[in-house]
Write a protein that holds these residues in place. Structure first.
Motif, short mmCIF file in Angstrom:
data_model
loop_
_atom_site.label_atom_id
_atom_site.label_comp_id
_atom_site.label_asym_id
_atom_site.label_seq_id
_atom_site.Cartn_x
_atom_site.Cartn_y
_atom_site.Cartn_z
N LYS A 8 3.32 14.67 -9.80
CA LYS A 8 4.03 14.32 -8.45
C LYS A 8 3.67 12.67 -8.26
O LYS A 8 2.35 12.49 -8.55
N VAL A 9 4.57 11.97 -7.97
CA VAL A 9 4.17 10.59 -7.72
C VAL A 9 4.82 10.12 -6.46
O VAL A 9 5.78 10.79 -6.09
N THR A 10 4.08 9.46 -5.69
CA THR A 10 4.68 8.88 -4.37
C THR A 10 5.10 7.44 -4.47
O THR A 10 4.39 6.53 -5.12
N LEU A 11 6.04 6.89 -3.51
CA LEU A 11 6.33 5.76 -3.56
C LEU A 11 6.56 5.55 -2.14
O LEU A 11 7.19 6.17 -1.37
N ASP A 12 6.04 4.21 -1.61
CA ASP A 12 6.20 3.96 -0.29
C ASP A 12 5.86 2.19 -0.10
O ASP A 12 5.39 1.66 -0.94
N ILE A 13 6.48 1.79 0.99
CA ILE A 13 6.21 0.11 1.33
C ILE A 13 4.84 0.10 2.02
O ILE A 13 4.42 -0.95 2.32
N ASP A 14 4.41 1.17 2.55
CA ASP A 14 3.08 1.10 3.58
C ASP A 14 1.98 1.34 2.67
O ASP A 14 1.63 2.62 2.41
N SER A 15 1.02 0.53 2.48
CA SER A 15 -0.21 0.53 1.62
C SER A 15 -1.13 1.57 2.52
O SER A 15 -2.02 2.08 1.86
N LYS A 16 -1.00 2.00 3.84
CA LYS A 16 -2.13 2.68 4.59
C LYS A 16 -1.73 4.17 4.20
O LYS A 16 -2.60 4.83 4.33
N LEU A 17 -0.84 4.43 3.51
CA LEU A 17 -0.51 5.83 3.04
C LEU A 17 -0.95 6.02 1.71
O LEU A 17 -0.70 7.27 1.15
N SER A 18 -1.46 5.16 1.03
CA SER A 18 -2.04 5.02 -0.24
C SER A 18 -0.86 5.78 -1.25
O SER A 18 -1.35 6.74 -2.16
N PRO A 19 0.14 5.26 -1.29
CA PRO A 19 1.14 5.62 -2.30
C PRO A 19 0.71 5.48 -3.81
O PRO A 19 0.02 4.39 -4.00
N ASP A 20 1.36 6.26 -4.79
CA ASP A 20 0.98 5.69 -6.14
C ASP A 20 1.64 4.39 -6.51
O ASP A 20 1.04 3.68 -7.50
N TYR A 21 2.77 4.22 -6.14
CA TYR A 21 3.57 3.16 -6.19
C TYR A 21 3.87 2.55 -5.00
O TYR A 21 4.42 3.03 -4.12
N LEU A 22 3.47 1.17 -4.68
CA LEU A 22 3.58 0.21 -3.40
C LEU A 22 4.97 -0.56 -3.67
O LEU A 22 4.90 -1.60 -4.45
N LYS A 23 6.13 0.13 -3.38
CA LYS A 23 7.50 -0.64 -3.68
C LYS A 23 8.30 -0.41 -2.71
O LYS A 23 8.38 0.94 -1.69
N ASP A 24 9.27 -1.03 -2.77
CA ASP A 24 10.62 -1.08 -1.63
C ASP A 24 11.58 -0.52 -2.64
O ASP A 24 12.08 -1.01 -3.59
#
Length: 168
Positions: A8-24
């Motif tokens: 699983k990989v995660t993508l989010d714009i919120d760095s507080k959620l510690s996503p694997d990819y910080l992207k929009d």
């Protein structure tokens, strides 16, 4: 809290959620993530200002034989994170998906008239802190009420792309 799923990989714009990819999903190139066989986009699309770009980027992230699982609110209070841009009827969202080369496999309505009324009242700023504990009661009551086609809290969609061999 992070989910523990293999591959699983995660993508989010919120760095507080510690996503694997910080992207929009509306503007960033997602090629470095690689193709995925299942894309979950839950309660996100109402927050993007360019929904067609988001749908195109997810389509490219998934590829022809991927499944896509999206959920969107309908009768739910306006909320940030960072902005809240839209609500779709079932017909409007199906049309949007079709225009973006998605094919609907299945959809589910969730919520009812009662859950919509409680959400709108209990989550309004005037009553939020006083009545918030009642939300737990409405969550329990909703399990015994049929979903409403005419006034759902939201929708869940299972999709594939046009020309896909998935579930053909």
């Amino acid at each position: 809290e992070k989910f523990v799923y293999k591959n699983k990989v995660t993508l989010d714009i919120d760095s507080k959620l510690s996503p694997d990819y910080l992207k929009d999903i509306t503007s960033d190139h997602l090629n470095d993530i690689g193709k995925k066989n299942c894309i979950f986009c839950l309660e996100v699309l109402e927050h993007v200002n360019d929904i067609n770009s988001a749908l195109m980027n997810m389509r490219n992230l998934g590829g022809n034989d991927s499944l896509f699982i999206f959920s969107i609110p309908f009768c739910f209070h306006i909320h940030g994170d960072p902005e809240d841009y839209r609500r779709y009827t079932i017909h409007g969202f199906k049309n949007l998906l079709e225009c973006n080369d998605y094919i609907l496999i299945e959809h589910v309505f969730f919520g009812s008239y009662i859950s919509c009324a409680f959400d709108l009242i209990l989550l309004s700023p005037a009553f939020r802190y006083i009545l918030f504990p009642l939300r737990f009661i409405t969550s329990f009551v909703n399990h015994f009420l049929p979903s409403s086609i005419n006034c759902p809290s939201g929708y869940l969609f299972v999709l594939k792309l046009k020309n896909s061999k998935v579930l053909s």
